[in-house]
Design an enzyme around this catalytic site. Structure first.
Site, short mmCIF file in Angstrom:
data_model
loop_
_atom_site.label_atom_id
_atom_site.label_comp_id
_atom_site.label_asym_id
_atom_site.label_seq_id
_atom_site.Cartn_x
_atom_site.Cartn_y
_atom_site.Cartn_z
N GLN A 31 0.81 -1.21 0.00
CA GLN A 31 0.00 0.00 0.00
C GLN A 31 0.85 1.27 0.00
O GLN A 31 2.06 1.22 0.19
CB GLN A 31 -0.98 -0.02 1.19
N HIS A 62 -8.98 1.91 19.92
CA HIS A 62 -8.16 0.82 20.49
C HIS A 62 -8.71 0.31 21.82
O HIS A 62 -8.63 -0.88 22.11
CB HIS A 62 -6.70 1.25 20.59
N ASP A 86 0.01 -0.81 13.83
CA ASP A 86 0.40 0.36 14.64
C ASP A 86 0.64 -0.01 16.10
O ASP A 86 1.31 0.72 16.82
CB ASP A 86 -0.69 1.44 14.55
N ASP A 137 -0.08 -12.74 6.02
CA ASP A 137 -1.51 -12.57 5.75
C ASP A 137 -2.35 -13.20 6.86
O ASP A 137 -2.20 -14.39 7.16
CB ASP A 137 -1.82 -13.23 4.40
N GLY A 138 -3.24 -12.41 7.43
CA GLY A 138 -4.09 -12.89 8.51
C GLY A 138 -5.00 -14.04 8.10
O GLY A 138 -5.34 -14.90 8.91
N ASP A 155 -8.44 -6.07 13.45
CA ASP A 155 -8.18 -4.62 13.41
C ASP A 155 -7.65 -4.32 12.02
O ASP A 155 -6.46 -4.13 11.82
CB ASP A 155 -7.15 -4.30 14.51
N SER A 156 -8.55 -4.33 11.03
CA SER A 156 -8.10 -4.32 9.64
C SER A 156 -8.47 -3.04 8.92
O SER A 156 -9.32 -2.27 9.37
CB SER A 156 -8.74 -5.49 8.90
N ASP A 158 -10.14 -1.14 5.52
CA ASP A 158 -11.49 -1.30 4.99
C ASP A 158 -11.54 -2.49 4.01
O ASP A 158 -10.50 -2.91 3.50
CB ASP A 158 -11.92 0.02 4.32
#
Ligand code: AAT
Length: 275
Positions: A31, A62, A86, A137-138, A155-156, A158
């Site tokens: 990205q 969070h 993060d 990759d989750g 916690d991804s 969009d």
């Protein structure tokens, strides 16, 4: 010259932020990553032009994505975060003394590295010995782990490109299997104001798999619509039935036992989506 960051929040409506300084801007493998310093929200992480988290309002997101499931489970020991490079969710998870291990599975190693460098207030717990970081990759990670986690937090970004597969039935089935027999999962599930169909679909996908499924809300100024949804799916414990008088005091700025109850109270237009 004034610099402004414009985020298209939905086709035809945008948010703009006055930028003091661009600290980093790079194309990662996955990205377009930027960390900028703004007048009103302080430093912010921006991925593909979309604000992911800011110093000023990150606490709401969070705290709510972590403390609701962690105070619903009576004894969470092993927790997985999918995304969340993060480190904000990890920081909150590690405030729970029962937690022995918090695994972070983030696809983009550059997010972790740049947040460690420029957002230390958020990433500060990533070096904690109870935190294990896996860059990958989750979707794959969750498939490969069975009956292992008490809580899984999605916690991804969009639901487009790399994160598309993190929303929906197939992924939730794998999550169900990766959870222990009384496990709980929670995901950030977008804005019911702008994306009612997404909220409805994702909620129904979770409801088809988990015996207990609930939607809760929190006010997050930098996310589209300002009022954000989270979907919780649980094998056993009902997050709305927690005895909130027994919740111990924690160092938070948004979450309280009263908020734990109140966040499940939905306005009528949102109730309609999860009927
Ligand atoms: N803590 C709030 C910040 C985020 S960032 C979400 C993270 O999910 C990003 O770092 C992204 O690289 C990561 N990610 C995306 N797809 C995957 C995947 N398939 N596997 C693992 N990690 C992934 C959330 C912000 C919400 C924004 C709302 N508008």
């Amino acid at each position: 010259m004034e610099m402004w960051l414009k985020e298209m929040q939905i086709e035809g409506a945008a948010m703009t932020y006055k930028v003091k300084e661009t600290l980093v801007r790079k194309k990662t493998q996955y990205q377009d990553l930027a960390i900028v310093d703004t007048d009103v929200f302080g430093r912010m992480l921006v991925l593909d032009g979309i604000v992911q988290t800011t110093i000023k309002d990150e606490f709401v997101y969070h705290e709510m994505i972590t403390h609701i499931p962690l105070f619903t489970h009576p004894n969470p020991k092993k927790v997985l975060v999918v995304g969340g490079g993060d480190g904000g969710a990890i920081r909150e998870i590690l405030k729970h003394p029962s937690v022995e291990k918090a695994v972070l599975c983030e696809i983009d190693g550059d997010v972790i590295e740049e947040c460690k460098k420029y957002l230390p207030e958020i990433s500060c717990a990533l070096d904690d010995p109870r935190c294990e970081i896996f860059v990958g990759d989750g979707i794959q990670y969750v498939k490969e782990h069975k009956n292992e986690f008490d809580v899984i937090i999605v916690d991804s970004t969009d639901p487009f490109s790399i994160a598309e597969g993190l929303f929906g039935g197939n992924f939730y089935k794998d999550i169900y299997n990766a959870l222990t027999e009384d496990g709980i999962f929670v995901a950030q599930t977008e804005t019911p104001f702008y994306l009612p169909e997404t909220v409805k679909k994702v909620f129904n996908d979770a409801r088809n798999i988990f015996p207990v499924t609930k939607l809760f809300m929190a006010a997050i100024p930098t996310y589209p619509g300002g009022y954000w949804s989270f979907t919780i799916g649980s094998k056993k414990y009902d997050p709305t039935q927690v005895d909130t008088t027994k919740i111990p005091e924690l160092d938070t700025k948004y979450y309280t036992p009263e908020i734990h109850k109140a966040c499940f109270v939905l306005p009528k237009y949102i109730q309609e989506l999860v009927k």
